[in-house]
Motif scaffolding. Structure first.
Motif, PDB file in Angstrom:
ATOM      1  N   ALA A  83     -14.712  -3.583  -1.034  1.00 17.66           N
ATOM      2  CA  ALA A  83     -14.843  -4.941  -0.506  1.00 17.66           C
ATOM      3  C   ALA A  83     -15.328  -4.914   0.937  1.00 17.66           C
ATOM      4  O   ALA A  83     -16.149  -5.753   1.343  1.00 17.66           O
ATOM      5  CB  ALA A  83     -13.503  -5.664  -0.597  1.00 17.66           C
ATOM      6  N   VAL A 122      -9.370 -10.930   0.179  1.00 24.66           N
ATOM      7  CA  VAL A 122      -9.395  -9.753  -0.684  1.00 24.66           C
ATOM      8  C   VAL A 122      -8.033  -9.634  -1.360  1.00 24.66           C
ATOM      9  O   VAL A 122      -7.011  -9.452  -0.694  1.00 24.66           O
ATOM     10  CB  VAL A 122      -9.723  -8.484   0.131  1.00 24.66           C
ATOM     11  CG1 VAL A 122      -9.785  -7.271  -0.794  1.00 24.66           C
ATOM     12  CG2 VAL A 122     -11.047  -8.665   0.874  1.00 24.66           C
ATOM     13  N   TRP A 172       0.849  -1.193   0.000  1.00 25.79           N
ATOM     14  CA  TRP A 172       0.000   0.000   0.000  1.00 25.79           C
ATOM     15  C   TRP A 172       0.880   1.237   0.000  1.00 25.79           C
ATOM     16  O   TRP A 172       1.700   1.423   0.898  1.00 25.79           O
ATOM     17  CB  TRP A 172      -0.901  -0.012   1.232  1.00 25.79           C
ATOM     18  CG  TRP A 172      -1.853   1.148   1.339  1.00 25.79           C
ATOM     19  CD1 TRP A 172      -2.580   1.720   0.349  1.00 25.79           C
ATOM     20  CD2 TRP A 172      -2.178   1.872   2.534  1.00 25.79           C
ATOM     21  NE1 TRP A 172      -3.355   2.745   0.831  1.00 25.79           N
ATOM     22  CE2 TRP A 172      -3.125   2.855   2.187  1.00 25.79           C
ATOM     23  CE3 TRP A 172      -1.770   1.767   3.865  1.00 25.79           C
ATOM     24  CZ2 TRP A 172      -3.659   3.750   3.116  1.00 25.79           C
ATOM     25  CZ3 TRP A 172      -2.314   2.649   4.788  1.00 25.79           C
ATOM     26  CH2 TRP A 172      -3.247   3.622   4.417  1.00 25.79           C
ATOM     27  N   GLY A 204      -6.730  -9.495   3.834  1.00 25.04           N
ATOM     28  CA  GLY A 204      -6.007  -9.037   2.667  1.00 25.04           C
ATOM     29  C   GLY A 204      -4.926 -10.038   2.284  1.00 25.04           C
ATOM     30  O   GLY A 204      -4.308 -10.660   3.147  1.00 25.04           O
ATOM     31  N   VAL A 245      -3.646  -6.257  -0.902  1.00 18.72           N
ATOM     32  CA  VAL A 245      -4.297  -5.566   0.214  1.00 18.72           C
ATOM     33  C   VAL A 245      -3.682  -6.010   1.534  1.00 18.72           C
ATOM     34  O   VAL A 245      -3.519  -7.202   1.793  1.00 18.72           O
ATOM     35  CB  VAL A 245      -5.814  -5.836   0.212  1.00 18.72           C
ATOM     36  CG1 VAL A 245      -6.484  -5.253   1.457  1.00 18.72           C
ATOM     37  CG2 VAL A 245      -6.431  -5.256  -1.052  1.00 18.72           C
ATOM     38  N   GLU A 260      -7.646   0.294   2.225  1.00 20.90           N
ATOM     39  CA  GLU A 260      -7.000  -0.206   1.019  1.00 20.90           C
ATOM     40  C   GLU A 260      -7.994  -0.818   0.044  1.00 20.90           C
ATOM     41  O   GLU A 260      -7.763  -0.799  -1.174  1.00 20.90           O
ATOM     42  CB  GLU A 260      -5.939  -1.227   1.398  1.00 20.90           C
ATOM     43  CG  GLU A 260      -4.820  -0.657   2.270  1.00 20.90           C
ATOM     44  CD  GLU A 260      -3.861  -1.738   2.741  1.00 20.90           C
ATOM     45  OE1 GLU A 260      -3.239  -2.384   1.874  1.00 20.90           O
ATOM     46  OE2 GLU A 260      -3.739  -1.941   3.967  1.00 20.90           O
ATOM     47  N   ALA A 261      -9.076  -1.393   0.565  1.00 15.69           N
ATOM     48  CA  ALA A 261     -10.100  -2.026  -0.279  1.00 15.69           C
ATOM     49  C   ALA A 261     -11.476  -1.632   0.226  1.00 15.69           C
ATOM     50  O   ALA A 261     -12.241  -2.473   0.717  1.00 15.69           O
ATOM     51  CB  ALA A 261      -9.914  -3.538  -0.272  1.00 15.69           C
TER      52      ALA A 261
END
Length: 301
Positions: free
Chosen positions: A293, A278, A190, A252, A282, A289-290
């Motif tokens: 989702a 995910v 990230w 993640g 992630v 970050e997501a």
């Protein structure tokens, strides 16, 4: 690179239990309530891109600063700056009572996921559904005394640093550098800009932040006592109660923080349950970050 989006327009304050809690309240007041809970070292802005998706779907979304973060303060100067899981769970119950929320969907990661897990397990009538990043995070002090394999111990390096007074002083003096290092190691793929980090790092300027963080990690290793008022709850949590409310766990695919595989904890979810991986690099701060989702899980649980 993740760039800082607009923050939250208004942070409200309300007396709840032992605290005056800073929180955001977004979406229609009569919408189905969702409470989003952040972790360490993060803050409510982990959900800044989750909230629009939920409010657009008609949810009322509440985002509190945990004790020791942001504008949340203790009502009594002599209150113990306690980081026990039971204390944080009762903070959430007190906030729900103050806001007259009988039951809500609870969702979070890190400390926030643990808090949501505790409430879902011990007060299921207050939880309509649970979204927990990294799954079942309830544990007791006894397990904290058990040594882990070296690789696992290495991942918890900061826990041992915090066990020393040098660690307390170092964290106090270097809060931002410390948090940025955790962000980078827990979410190695990230990329975030300085504005995104600083927006959240301001929450660590809370005068109780260091005391809460240090107590949380020392308590886990049985190096610090809790408060007798929480003993009965902690005993129940040490027995690893099952969670019976509808639940979705998320992970993640690039989570660099210590975490268990769902095959280890899945049996603790005794009700309707689903695990979702995910992808796309992630890490630990999954809602930031997501966000889609995460929002989808909240809406679908």
């Amino acid at each position: 690179m993740a760039k800082a989006a607009a923050g939250f327009a208004e942070v409200r304050q309300i007396d709840a239990g032992l605290l005056n809690v800073g929180y955001v309240d977004a979406g229609p007041p009569d919408g189905e309530p969702v409470i989003l809970l952040h972790g360490w070292p993060y803050d409510i802005h982990s959900f800044v891109d989750v909230v629009p998706a939920l409010t657009a779907a008609g949810y009322r979304v509440v985002l509190p600063y945990l004790r020791g973060y942001g504008s949340t303060r203790f009502l009594a100067d002599d209150a113990m700056r306690n980081g026990e899981p039971a204390a944080m769970a009762l903070d959430l119950i007190a906030l729900m009572d103050a806001l007259k929320i009988d039951t809500a969907k609870l969702a979070g990661f890190d400390w926030g996921a643990r808090t949501a897990d505790v409430v879902a397990a011990l007060w299921p009538e207050r939880c309509r559904g649970l979204v927990s990043v990294s799954g079942y995070l309830i544990d007791g002090q006894a397990s904290g005394r058990v040594p882990l394999p070296p690789k696992a111990e290495f991942a918890w390096w900061y826990q041992y640093y915090f066990a020393t007074e040098r660690g307390r002083e170092g964290y106090d003096k270097n809060r931002r550098d410390f948090a940025k290092l955790i962000w980078q190691t827990a979410s190695p793929r990230w990329t975030f800009d300085d504005a995104t980090f600083e927006r959240s790092a301001a929450a660590f300027d809370n005068p109780d932040h260091v005391d809460i963080v240090i107590h949380n990690y020392r308590w886990r290793l049985a190096l610090a006592d809790g408060e007798p008022r929480y003993d009965e709850i902690e005993q129940r949590l040490a027995a690893k109660p099952k969670i019976n409310v509808p639940s979705i766990s998320l992970e993640g695919d690039a989570n660099g923080a210590p975490h268990l595989e769902p095959t280890v904890y899945g049996k603790q979810f005794a009700g309707q349950y689903e695990h979702r991986m995910v992808g796309g690099g992630v890490g630990h701060n999954l809602p930031q970050e997501a966000p889609q989702a995460f929002a989808d899980a909240v809406m679908q649980v």
